[in-house]
Every structure is written in C-alpha cells, then in structure tokens.
Write an enzyme that holds these catalytic residues in place. Sequence first.
Site, PDB file in Angstrom:
ATOM      1  N   HIS A 248      68.283 -22.779  65.294  1.00 17.84           N
ATOM      2  CA  HIS A 248      69.517 -23.503  65.585  1.00 17.84           C
ATOM      3  C   HIS A 248      69.362 -24.180  66.927  1.00 17.84           C
ATOM      4  O   HIS A 248      68.460 -23.871  67.711  1.00 17.84           O
ATOM      5  CB  HIS A 248      70.729 -22.563  65.606  1.00 17.84           C
ATOM      6  CG  HIS A 248      70.648 -21.490  66.662  1.00 17.84           C
ATOM      7  ND1 HIS A 248      70.700 -21.751  68.009  1.00 17.84           N
ATOM      8  CD2 HIS A 248      70.511 -20.148  66.561  1.00 17.84           C
ATOM      9  CE1 HIS A 248      70.600 -20.631  68.692  1.00 17.84           C
ATOM     10  NE2 HIS A 248      70.484 -19.627  67.823  1.00 17.84           N
TER      11      HIS A 248
ATOM     12  N   ASP B  50      66.965  -2.364  56.897  1.00 20.38           N
ATOM     13  CA  ASP B  50      66.027  -1.455  57.541  1.00 20.38           C
ATOM     14  C   ASP B  50      66.763  -0.466  58.448  1.00 20.38           C
ATOM     15  O   ASP B  50      67.457  -0.859  59.397  1.00 20.38           O
ATOM     16  CB  ASP B  50      65.005  -2.259  58.351  1.00 20.38           C
ATOM     17  CG  ASP B  50      63.816  -1.435  58.762  1.00 20.38           C
ATOM     18  OD1 ASP B  50      63.962  -0.598  59.665  1.00 20.38           O
ATOM     19  OD2 ASP B  50      62.736  -1.616  58.160  1.00 20.38           O
TER      20      ASP B  50
ATOM     21  N   SER C  93      67.470 -14.722  67.163  1.00 19.41           N
ATOM     22  CA  SER C  93      67.440 -16.046  66.550  1.00 19.41           C
ATOM     23  C   SER C  93      66.021 -16.586  66.542  1.00 19.41           C
ATOM     24  O   SER C  93      65.368 -16.649  67.585  1.00 19.41           O
ATOM     25  CB  SER C  93      68.321 -17.019  67.334  1.00 19.41           C
ATOM     26  OG  SER C  93      69.653 -16.815  67.069  1.00 19.41           O
TER      27      SER C  93
END
Length: 341
Positions: A160, A285, A300
């Site tokens: 992003h 997980d 990110s």
Amino acid sequence: MKKFQTRMTAWIAALAVAWTLAGGAAAADLTEVIPIGRTAGIKMESQGLMVESIDPVTTAVGEVTPAKQAGFQEGDILLRVDGQEIDTAEALQKKISLSAGKTMEFTVQRDGKEVKLSGTAVQDKSGVYRMGLTVRDSVAGIGTITYVDPATGQYGSLGHGICDGDSGVLVPLKDGSLMESSVSGVVKGVSGTPGCLQGDFNLQEDMGSVEENTLTGIFGVLTDDSYYAGKEPVPIATADEIQTGTATILSNVSGEEVREYTCEIEKIYGEGGEYDRSMTIRVTDKDLIAQTGGIVQGMSGSPILQNGKLVGAVTHVLVSDPTRGYAVQIEKMLEEMDKIQ
C-alpha cells in the site's frame, strides 16, 4: 549485522513523482522473484510540505484561523511561498515569522493541480507570526519488503502507499531510502486497537533506495544484497491461480528472523477489489497469534505464498479482529512497478 542506532515504532497506512529504476526486464515480464518477508526501516522526504492539520492561533484578542481563511485544506501539498520553494517545516515557519503581517502568496498542489492562495499570518500571544498550519516534510517507520528481482535488485514493499494519516493523500516523494532493521519488540493487537512492531535501525548506512510511492506499495532498488543473497526465487502466481484456502505468510516479528506462518485466503475480490485490498485473509498460525495477536502494523508487505507461488502481500488489519485483514495480489504490485521502468 551492524549495531543499530535508533528505535522507531512501525506505522501502517490505512497510510508521485516518477523516477527511473535501474534497467532490466520489465516487471510484467517477470515470472519469478525472491520473496523476502524481512522488515526494513523506511525514511522518506516529501516533495513539498503536506498540510496535516489547520489549527487556530491564540492571539491577544482570541483565537483566529488564518490558514482556513486563506483557503488551505488538509492534504494540500505546499510547494512555494511568494514564489520561493519551501521544503522543510522550519523554512516555512521562518518565512512566516519574517512576514511581519504582510499578505503572502502560497502555491499548493491539490487534486493534481496547482492552486494559488493568499493569506496573512497573525501574532500569537508570544508575538510570533503564525498561519495555524501543521505540516509534514518527512516520514519514517518500519515496513516489510515483499519481493526482489535478483537480476536487478528492484524490490516491492508494503503493498500500500504511504499516505497522510488524516487526509489519506499519498505523500509525494522527493527522496527516500531503506535502512537495515531488527524487530526489537511487539505491541500485541487486540480488538479495537491495532498492534505494531518496534524496530531498531542502522541510520549510518542506507541499504536501498525508495524511488516510487504508489497505491500498491513503495518501490526502489536494494543496493545491499544481504536480504536475499543465497535465496531461491519462486514463481509468480497469476490472478486465476489464486484460490481461497490455506496459504502461508513470510514475516519478521522478532529480531532478524523470517518465519513462515499459516493463514487462510477467505475471499478474492479480483478486478473489483481496491488497489491494496484484493483479498481477505485470516491468520490461523497459533504461534503468530500468540506473539502478535495476528496482523500488526509493520507487517505490511509480508509476502503470501500458496502452492509454491507468490500470490500477494499483507496490507491492512481489521481493527475489530486482528487475526483478519487485507492483502494485495502480487500482479498489482508488479504492474505498478512496470509503470516506472
């Protein structure tokens, strides 16, 4: 690893001047890249000053807002004052302080166009002239490198863009670099409050450039191959190869270690998805959930693999449920990188 000099907390954008990357195969022609999953320190200087907020100035006769009266808006990029380029917050305040109440002309960039504004600073209670502007001239934080093309060193990261937190406007890039980092701590995410990675950075030496800030990530060249030397490339998945179901995330949430964690691709939006939200994912997980709560700021860019292929990168966390978030399809990152060849 070199001794790290400074500690910073991760940011994640919920946060362009086109430069030329090193020569090589066009991104659209790439069939394989090396997935990274390692954090890096990111520092960027903006092209112009981004207006973060417009604030009242307390004067001897009460509060006034000269910036608002002049027509400033949050997200404006301040380029020039009285025809002079201004590239730091300090330079702007000096120019305003010396205006002595005279009308100034401001040139801002708004929605891709230059706009002229006129305004007059006022004296605060201490006698200093102010416009009531809060501006940003640089950003710094931690993010994860998604992939690198070993033939050229070109990389993609974050998935992003780096944006102003209030206006959502992409920070226009003037200059930027990557720094080697190590994750020193984790603030665990809980429902209603996103967590974050905390990193130590080596500010003495850059390990790569940041040459483009786009809606699907930042791009540049790694000048230090220590993040990927000896690692094998994997195939790039096309959009029609991505399936809902089990996948894995490569992420660095402790020290310099990159580990593989399980996740589920819950939904694929295809062409209908936003730039950086083309899939919904859920962390399954147990180790990652125990350590971070799921997805946290700083993750990110963590690459997502499925059936031995790179399918995308983590981009956002759902504030209401830190085990779930969004991801961008890898082809969207590569398409953006291809535009800046």
